[in-house]
Enzyme design. Structure first.
Site, mmCIF file in Angstrom:
data_model
loop_
_atom_site.group_PDB
_atom_site.id
_atom_site.type_symbol
_atom_site.label_atom_id
_atom_site.label_comp_id
_atom_site.label_asym_id
_atom_site.label_seq_id
_atom_site.Cartn_x
_atom_site.Cartn_y
_atom_site.Cartn_z
ATOM 1 C CE1 TYR A 112 24.404 -23.409 74.139
ATOM 2 C CE2 TYR A 112 25.405 -25.211 72.910
ATOM 3 C CZ TYR A 112 25.321 -23.862 73.211
ATOM 4 O OH TYR A 112 26.125 -22.973 72.566
ATOM 5 C CG ASP A 153 29.179 -18.480 76.162
ATOM 6 O OD1 ASP A 153 28.400 -17.555 75.861
ATOM 7 O OD2 ASP A 153 28.800 -19.588 76.564
#
Length: 567
Positions: A297, A235
């Site tokens: 996650y 990201d």
């Protein structure tokens, strides 16, 4: 190497938003931000930092296993305007942070010095991660300013050591934040916020000299961990390193590297292949990565790491007694990768990955248990690791917050290896550029990725599965979830001349969109092309003026010392 380049400082919004066709709209946003800043704080901003969201075209949940991924920055972004406060009137390092969105209340905070362990107490010094500055961040009740604090944290500890002979203090600042990346959408609004925060604090404190794009990526990765997410770096790399009109092949092993990848039909001279456009569609299921990290996650991080160790032992590979190796390192050792890593054009990675896909069957449980699980219990996982239970907990569990009754080692490793192969295949198809069937091949890879995310990595949800199916029925070459999953957005590959009809079909067929119109609809489904990465404008004044027509913006610029003045 793109990661070694300096952070760009633009002199023109038209250059910044090149090839996107909407510079006028962006100019209005920047101007409104600067004017609102002056209304609230009584002076103009001296710095504005921008960090875009990102769409991951393919390569989901494999970055923290250190495999390469293919994201692209999107046009939507986070902007943070900043100006120093009078140090004689406010505490050193004091931050007054406002957000343009009415639901976020203004916040003020001041960093404090955190005491390190006294000599002779606690664990050995080499096992202590000393934090010299402290900012309260509540990881359980995540607030918008937590991401601002996270960015500030890294700047403080990297550039303002309390052990220095002559102590330097950060300056107090006012901040104003705005953004168009929808939160919880899978478009990485959190990473964009941390990147923009890190960049604006670097700029405000005059600490950008020598900071490369790679440095900003590394700092932002560490900073986002402050909010409870163990990010793999995709990201942040996409938000920082991306260039217009290209996806970005980002690798993390043996070092961070990024290479632009042109999409089929992206060249204006291309005639044999239609131009590729990506449609982002929000499932309207909010995915709060930090809130659910312990069962989603973070758990996937632990499962892939444990799978790497156990598979390496099955394969007779060398593993250190306390080594926490990744699945990418397993592939490297399996293929006898040289220390400097395989070259980009070396077929060894692809060949060894194919072998790893076969060998991962060694992790498949002999039979599912009574609950239909194909995983292993904690006790079984510890036994397979060859480590004492206390040592296993210290190496694999104590550093990250997770919760599970079963650990799906086989499924997670299978997804990682097959997804890593799909990334290499996607990149190879893009390199051919004008192949007639290029978009179909890319779409097939995206569809296979979605199936793997849903069945093996279990990071999809019913709404994402439904939305991707509707997209394919509406004419998409391929459609898959993007981002962490469990909600958020899908990304669909279509030909440029089908954008309008595709959006109409998707809107009609996906029930949550049925009552949305105008701006409300364009917020949840829109076309995107790759954008440029994080950047800044350092301003002595900020005033935009249309010189040609209401729809054509021209920006005059002159340099004032080290700053830029827009007239």
């Amino acid at each position: 190497m793109a990661a070694q380049l300096p952070i760009p400082v633009y002199t023109s919004l038209e250059t910044l938003y090149a090839d996107l066709g909407t510079a006028t709209n962006h100019a209005a946003r920047w101007n409104d931000l600067a004017e609102e800043f002056q209304k609230r704080f009584g002076r103009r901003p001296t710095h504005i930092a921008r960090a875009p969201g990102r769409v991951n075209l393919i390569g989901e949940h494999i970055d923290y296993a250190l495999f390469g991924v293919l994201p692209a920055a999107i046009e939507r972004d986070i902007l943070i305007a900043c100006a120093p406060r009078d140090p004689s009137l406010y505490p050193r390092g004091d931050v007054n942070a406002h957000n343009l969105h009415h639901k976020y209340t203004p916040q003020s905070f001041t960093p404090t010095k955190k005491r390190s362990n006294s000599i002779g107490s606690g664990p050995p010094e080499e096992e202590v991660h000393v934090e010299e500055w402290h900012l309260d961040i509540d990881k359980k009740e995540l607030r918008w300013e937590s991401y601002v604090k996270a960015g500030y944290y890294g700047v403080l500890n990297r550039f303002f050591p309390t052990s220095a002979t002559e102590l330097e203090h950060p300056i107090p600042v006012d901040l104003l934040v705005t953004g168009t990346v929808p939160a919880g959408s899978g478009l990485s609004s959190s990473a964009a916020m941390v990147v923009a925060s890190t960049l604006v604090f670097l700029a405000a404190n005059d600490k950008l000299d020598g900071v490369t794009k790679g440095t900003l990526v590394e700092m932002s990765m560490e900073n986002e961990k402050r909010v409870g997410v163990n990010s793999g770096g995709m990201d942040q790399a996409a938000s920082v390193i991306s260039t217009p009109a290209s996806a970005l092949y980002v690798t993390f092993y043996p070092r961070l590297a990024a290479t632009p990848v042109a999409l089929p039909g992206s060249s204006a001279s291309s005639t044999s292949s239609p131009r590729a456009v990506f449609i982002l569609a929000n499932s309207l299921v909010t995915s709060e990565k930090a809130v659910h990290a312990r069962t989603r996650y973070n758990l996937r991080v632990v499962e892939t790491l444990a799978a790497a160790r156990i598979l390496a032992l099955h394969l007779g590979l060398s593993v250190g007694p306390r080594e926490r190796l990744t699945l990418r390192q397993v592939v490297g050792r399996l293929g006898q990768e040289p220390e400097e890593g395989w070259a980009e054009d070396d077929e060894s990675l692809r060949t060894t990955l194919r072998l790893a896909v076969k060998e991962v069957e060694r992790l498949r449980p002999a039979s599912a248990d009574q609950d239909g699980q194909e995983g292993v219990t904690l006790e079984e996982m510890v036994k397979l690791s060859g480590m004492p239970k206390a040592e296993f907990r210290e190496v694999y569990l104590d550093w990250i917050d997770v919760e599970a009754t079963h650990f799906q080692l086989y499924k997670r490793a299978k997804h990682v290896f097959t997804e890593a192969l799909r990334v290499l295949q996607f990149r190879e198809v893009c390199a051919r550029q004008d192949a007639d069937d290029a978009l179909k091949e890319l779409g097939d890879l995206m569809n296979a990725s979605q199936t793997s995310c849903s069945r093996d990595f279990d990071c999809s949800c019913a709404e994402l599965d439904q939305l991707t199916k509707i997209a394919r029925d509406a004419g998409a070459y391929g459609s898959r979830l993007t981002g962490a999953g469990w909600g958020g957005c899908t990304v669909s590959l279509i030909a440029e001349d089908n954008v309008s009809s595709f959006i109409e079909k998707l809107t009609a067929a996906y029930p949550p969109y049925n009552n949305l119109k105008g701006d409300a609809l364009s917020e949840v489904i829109f076309a995107t092309k790759p954008s440029s990465g994080a950047c800044g404008m350092w301003l002595s004044s900020f005033r935009l003026r249309s010189l040609i027509s209401p729809t054509t913006l021209s920006i005059q610029v002159r340099r004032v010392g080290r700053e830029i003045e827009l007239m």
